[in-house]
Structures are given as C-alpha cells and as structure tokens.
Write a protein that holds these residues in place. Structure first.
Motif, short mmCIF file in Angstrom:
data_model
loop_
_atom_site.label_atom_id
_atom_site.label_comp_id
_atom_site.label_asym_id
_atom_site.label_seq_id
_atom_site.Cartn_x
_atom_site.Cartn_y
_atom_site.Cartn_z
N PRO A 40 -14.43 -67.38 37.97
CA PRO A 40 -15.86 -66.73 37.48
C PRO A 40 -15.88 -65.28 37.59
O PRO A 40 -14.98 -64.67 38.40
CB PRO A 40 -16.74 -67.27 39.01
N LEU A 41 -16.18 -64.86 36.52
CA LEU A 41 -16.24 -63.60 36.15
C LEU A 41 -17.62 -62.91 36.67
O LEU A 41 -18.84 -63.52 36.13
CB LEU A 41 -16.06 -63.03 34.81
N ILE A 42 -17.77 -62.02 37.67
CA ILE A 42 -19.22 -61.57 38.30
C ILE A 42 -19.01 -60.17 37.35
O ILE A 42 -18.41 -59.28 37.47
CB ILE A 42 -18.97 -61.60 39.48
N VAL A 43 -20.43 -59.58 37.29
CA VAL A 43 -20.71 -58.47 36.80
C VAL A 43 -21.66 -58.12 37.94
O VAL A 43 -22.66 -58.30 37.95
CB VAL A 43 -21.52 -58.26 35.21
N ALA A 44 -21.28 -56.85 38.31
CA ALA A 44 -22.21 -56.33 39.53
C ALA A 44 -22.85 -55.26 39.01
O ALA A 44 -22.11 -54.23 38.42
CB ALA A 44 -21.31 -55.95 40.70
N LYS A 45 -24.17 -55.19 39.10
CA LYS A 45 -24.93 -54.12 38.29
C LYS A 45 -25.33 -53.17 39.59
O LYS A 45 -25.63 -53.48 40.54
CB LYS A 45 -26.30 -54.60 37.81
N CYS A 46 -25.12 -52.05 39.28
CA CYS A 46 -25.22 -50.84 40.16
C CYS A 46 -26.31 -49.78 39.86
O CYS A 46 -26.71 -49.87 38.81
CB CYS A 46 -23.88 -50.04 40.41
N GLN A 47 -26.57 -48.96 40.65
CA GLN A 47 -27.35 -47.85 40.40
C GLN A 47 -26.90 -46.93 39.14
O GLN A 47 -25.54 -46.87 38.96
CB GLN A 47 -27.71 -46.90 41.38
N ASN A 48 -27.61 -46.04 38.52
CA ASN A 48 -27.37 -45.20 37.43
C ASN A 48 -26.76 -46.09 36.12
O ASN A 48 -25.89 -45.53 35.48
CB ASN A 48 -26.03 -44.30 37.92
N GLN A 52 -25.33 -59.30 41.65
CA GLN A 52 -24.24 -59.66 41.27
C GLN A 52 -24.55 -60.85 40.58
O GLN A 52 -24.85 -61.96 41.23
CB GLN A 52 -23.27 -59.94 42.28
N ASN A 53 -23.99 -61.14 39.40
CA ASN A 53 -24.44 -62.17 38.28
C ASN A 53 -23.04 -62.69 37.88
O ASN A 53 -22.39 -62.08 37.13
CB ASN A 53 -25.33 -61.95 37.32
N GLN A 54 -22.91 -64.16 37.93
CA GLN A 54 -21.75 -64.83 37.49
C GLN A 54 -22.24 -64.95 35.77
O GLN A 54 -23.13 -65.40 35.56
CB GLN A 54 -21.59 -66.11 37.97
N VAL A 55 -21.28 -64.58 34.93
CA VAL A 55 -21.91 -64.32 33.52
C VAL A 55 -21.60 -65.62 32.84
O VAL A 55 -20.44 -66.14 33.23
CB VAL A 55 -21.15 -63.12 32.84
N PHE A 93 -18.67 -41.87 41.50
CA PHE A 93 -18.34 -42.64 42.44
C PHE A 93 -18.38 -42.14 43.82
O PHE A 93 -17.60 -42.56 44.77
CB PHE A 93 -17.12 -43.62 42.28
N LYS A 94 -18.58 -40.61 44.04
CA LYS A 94 -18.21 -40.02 45.08
C LYS A 94 -18.70 -40.48 46.56
O LYS A 94 -18.09 -40.79 47.46
CB LYS A 94 -18.68 -38.48 45.07
N LYS A 95 -20.11 -41.16 46.40
CA LYS A 95 -20.46 -41.58 47.41
C LYS A 95 -20.85 -42.98 47.38
O LYS A 95 -22.01 -43.66 47.78
CB LYS A 95 -21.85 -41.04 47.87
N PHE A 96 -20.05 -43.60 46.38
CA PHE A 96 -20.20 -45.36 45.96
C PHE A 96 -19.72 -46.01 47.22
O PHE A 96 -19.00 -45.95 48.01
CB PHE A 96 -19.49 -45.46 44.93
N SER A 97 -20.65 -47.00 47.49
CA SER A 97 -20.46 -47.94 48.51
C SER A 97 -21.14 -49.27 48.00
O SER A 97 -21.72 -49.58 47.19
CB SER A 97 -21.01 -47.59 49.84
N SER A 98 -20.78 -50.52 48.68
CA SER A 98 -21.33 -51.65 48.24
C SER A 98 -22.77 -51.74 48.44
O SER A 98 -23.07 -52.83 47.67
CB SER A 98 -20.57 -52.85 49.25
N GLU A 99 -23.39 -50.98 48.98
CA GLU A 99 -24.82 -51.02 49.23
C GLU A 99 -25.53 -50.79 47.83
O GLU A 99 -26.69 -50.92 47.61
CB GLU A 99 -25.34 -50.04 50.24
N GLU A 100 -24.91 -49.95 47.08
CA GLU A 100 -25.44 -49.38 45.73
C GLU A 100 -25.41 -50.48 44.62
O GLU A 100 -25.93 -50.43 43.59
CB GLU A 100 -24.37 -48.33 45.36
N VAL A 101 -24.86 -51.89 45.02
CA VAL A 101 -24.75 -52.90 44.21
C VAL A 101 -26.12 -53.52 44.28
O VAL A 101 -26.41 -54.00 45.55
CB VAL A 101 -23.69 -53.72 44.40
N SER A 102 -27.00 -53.60 43.22
CA SER A 102 -28.03 -54.13 43.25
C SER A 102 -28.19 -55.51 43.03
O SER A 102 -28.97 -56.25 43.31
CB SER A 102 -29.25 -53.25 42.19
#
Length: 181
Positions: free
Chosen positions: A48-56, A13-16, A2-11
């Motif tokens: 609502p539980l949201i799963v945010a998919k990110c890179q890697n 967001q889905n409510q499951v 998560f060194k350079k992690f930011s909200s832009e890396e979230v590709s």
C-alpha cells in the motif's frame, strides 16, 4: 521547511488508488531516471502506498511507514535524504564550500557565493526551478535537498542572493522521523 516538522503535523494519511499510485510512480520515474531499475523495490506495486498530507500543502509518499518522497503543492517529487544517501546519483548535485556547511545544517538557504567560491562546485546543466542535492566540500553524502532559484549560469554570473532554497537538510524534522506511525 522541515525545521520543526513532527508526526503531529500530518493532518491525513490516505492509501491511494492504483491509478494515483501509477501517476506518482510515473512522475518519479520521469524526474529520476536513475531510479528506474530499483523503483519496483522502492514502491512495490502490491504494497500500500500512503500519501500523508501535512500543513503548508506538503505531501509525503510513505511505503511501509517510511517516508520516501515529498512534494509541495503539485511540484516535483523529491526524495528524502535517507533515500538519497542510499541512491546518491539520482539527483543533480551542487557543492557548497566548508564555510557554508554549518549554516545549511541549521536550515539556511544556499547563497550564490557559497556555490561559486573555490570550495563550491556547480553543474552548468542545472536550470532554474530544479530539485538538487547539496553536497559539502570534503564530505561523501548530501547534506541537504533544495530547489534552485536561478540556473547555474545565472548563479555564476550574478553571484549574489539566494541560489538554492533549502527544503530538507540533515537533522531536521523529516530526517528525525524515520517511521511514520
């Protein structure tokens, strides 16, 4: 991680769905039995539980815009450090000596000698491939969360190389991202 992690890396967001939400709750409850009494407060059934998919291949479990857990691929769910500071006894702990603190805070993996030296501490029950909290000598809160590369007995016996792969540490991108908008 998560060194350079930011909200832009979230590709995405889905409510499951409720069934997926139950599966996530069940796997978290199995991994962290100490969270059982407060699990309904952390992951309310109605919210609502949201799963945010990110890179890697990284997934963040988000409730009320606050990231609570993360996992890589289909690995075990691990709490964020903010959650771990609220409930410090939910994970197994390993302690590094004072000399390792500045390196861990810059994202380095934890080497075996940092755990086996006089300031370090190992829990002999920790197996390989286990999520652990990394504590610092003389400090109250965890400074990182990692994934063991070898068991505690092997770390003590080999005393060389990487003992714990650091995934999330204080002041990294995930720590700075208190809210996910």
């Amino acid at each position: 991680m998560f060194k350079k992690f930011s909200s832009e890396e979230v590709s995405a967001q889905n409510q499951v769905k409720a069934s997926v939400q139950r599966k996530i709750r069940q796997s978290i409850a199995e991994e962290y039995p100490g969270l059982e009494p407060v699990l309904d407060d952390l992951l309310p059934k109605k919210a609502p539980l949201i799963v945010a998919k990110c890179q890697n291949h990284l997934n963040l479990v988000v409730v009320n815009n606050v990231p609570l857990f993360f996992n890589i691929r289909d690995g075990p769910y691990m709490p964020t450090l903010r959650l771990l500071h609220q409930y410090p006894d939910i994970m197994k702990k390993l302690q590094v000596d004072r000399g390792a603190i500045k390196f861990v805070l810059s994202g380095a993996n934890i080497m075996c000698p940092g755990l086996t030296s006089p300031g370090g501490a190992l829990d002999d029950e920790v197996e390989a491939e286990t999520p652990v909290a990394i504590m610092a000598e003389g400090k109250q809160h965890a400074l990182a969360i990692g994934f063991t590369k070898m068991s505690a007995k092997d770390i003590r016996a080999v005393n060389k190389g990487i003992g714990v792969e650091t995934l999330h540490y204080l002041n990294d991108g995930l720590w700075k991202m208190e809210q996910l908008d």
